[in-house]
Design a protein around this motif. Structure first.
Motif, PDB file in Angstrom:
ATOM      1  N   ASN A   1      18.991  21.373 -16.284  1.00 21.25           N
ATOM      2  CA  ASN A   1      20.020  22.366 -16.000  1.00 21.25           C
ATOM      3  C   ASN A   1      19.418  23.596 -15.323  1.00 21.25           C
ATOM      4  O   ASN A   1      19.996  24.132 -14.381  1.00 21.25           O
ATOM      5  N   ASN A   2      18.264  24.057 -15.808  1.00 25.08           N
ATOM      6  CA  ASN A   2      17.589  25.207 -15.197  1.00 25.08           C
ATOM      7  C   ASN A   2      17.237  24.918 -13.737  1.00 25.08           C
ATOM      8  O   ASN A   2      17.440  25.751 -12.862  1.00 25.08           O
ATOM      9  N   PHE A   3      16.690  23.744 -13.501  1.00 24.31           N
ATOM     10  CA  PHE A   3      16.260  23.364 -12.156  1.00 24.31           C
ATOM     11  C   PHE A   3      17.453  23.303 -11.201  1.00 24.31           C
ATOM     12  O   PHE A   3      17.410  23.843 -10.094  1.00 24.31           O
ATOM     13  N   GLY A   4      18.530  22.646 -11.648  1.00 23.25           N
ATOM     14  CA  GLY A   4      19.724  22.549 -10.807  1.00 23.25           C
ATOM     15  C   GLY A   4      20.329  23.902 -10.504  1.00 23.25           C
ATOM     16  O   GLY A   4      20.745  24.176  -9.371  1.00 23.25           O
ATOM     17  N   TYR A   5      20.368  24.770 -11.511  1.00 25.81           N
ATOM     18  CA  TYR A   5      20.905  26.114 -11.309  1.00 25.81           C
ATOM     19  C   TYR A   5      20.032  26.907 -10.331  1.00 25.81           C
ATOM     20  O   TYR A   5      20.538  27.556  -9.417  1.00 25.81           O
ATOM     21  N   ALA A   6      18.716  26.842 -10.512  1.00 30.56           N
ATOM     22  CA  ALA A   6      17.802  27.573  -9.625  1.00 30.56           C
ATOM     23  C   ALA A   6      17.923  27.086  -8.177  1.00 30.56           C
ATOM     24  O   ALA A   6      17.953  27.900  -7.242  1.00 30.56           O
TER      25      ALA A   6
END
Length: 120
Positions: A96-101
């Motif tokens: 989720n962090n990676f996709g958001y970033a």
């Protein structure tokens, strides 16, 4: 899923069940299994039809986890939203962090440098 959708789910499970020939007559019961961790509530469950102790039919149900993240995201800056992406689904917080970033970088038209700058 609402109560109407759940009743449709259970009815479709009942229709798909074939009783086994046995000496012991048992009633088919519907059970919800999962999630296996409290932090994954609402994300995934399995509706199971049991004939005695035997699973005779099952259907996976993908849920929707809504915790008002959209409104919180409107209030905060993009950096303040990063910790909230951890809490969407604890089993895949890094994804989720990676996709958001990546989405933020694309919307801002920026990208990370190809190699880090080393001060020396």
């Amino acid at each position: 899923m609402g109560a109407d959708n759940d009743s449709l789910l259970y009815e479709s499970l009942k229709r798909s069940v074939r009783h086994r020939n046995r000496d012991l007559d048992t009633e088919v019961i519907m059970v919800n299994m999962g999630p296996q961790h409290p932090s994954t509530h609402g994300v995934f469950r399995i509706a199971v039809a049991l004939d005695g102790e035997t699973i005779v039919s099952l259907k996976p149900v993908m849920g929707y986890l809504h915790r008002n993240h959209e409104k919180i995201g409107e209030r905060n800056t993009f950096l303040q939203n990063m910790p909230f992406t951890d809490r969407l689904d604890y089993l895949s917080s890094m994804s989720n962090n990676f996709g958001y970033a990546l989405a933020v970088e694309k919307l801002m038209g920026s990208s990370r440098p190809s190699a880090p700058n080393i001060c020396g």
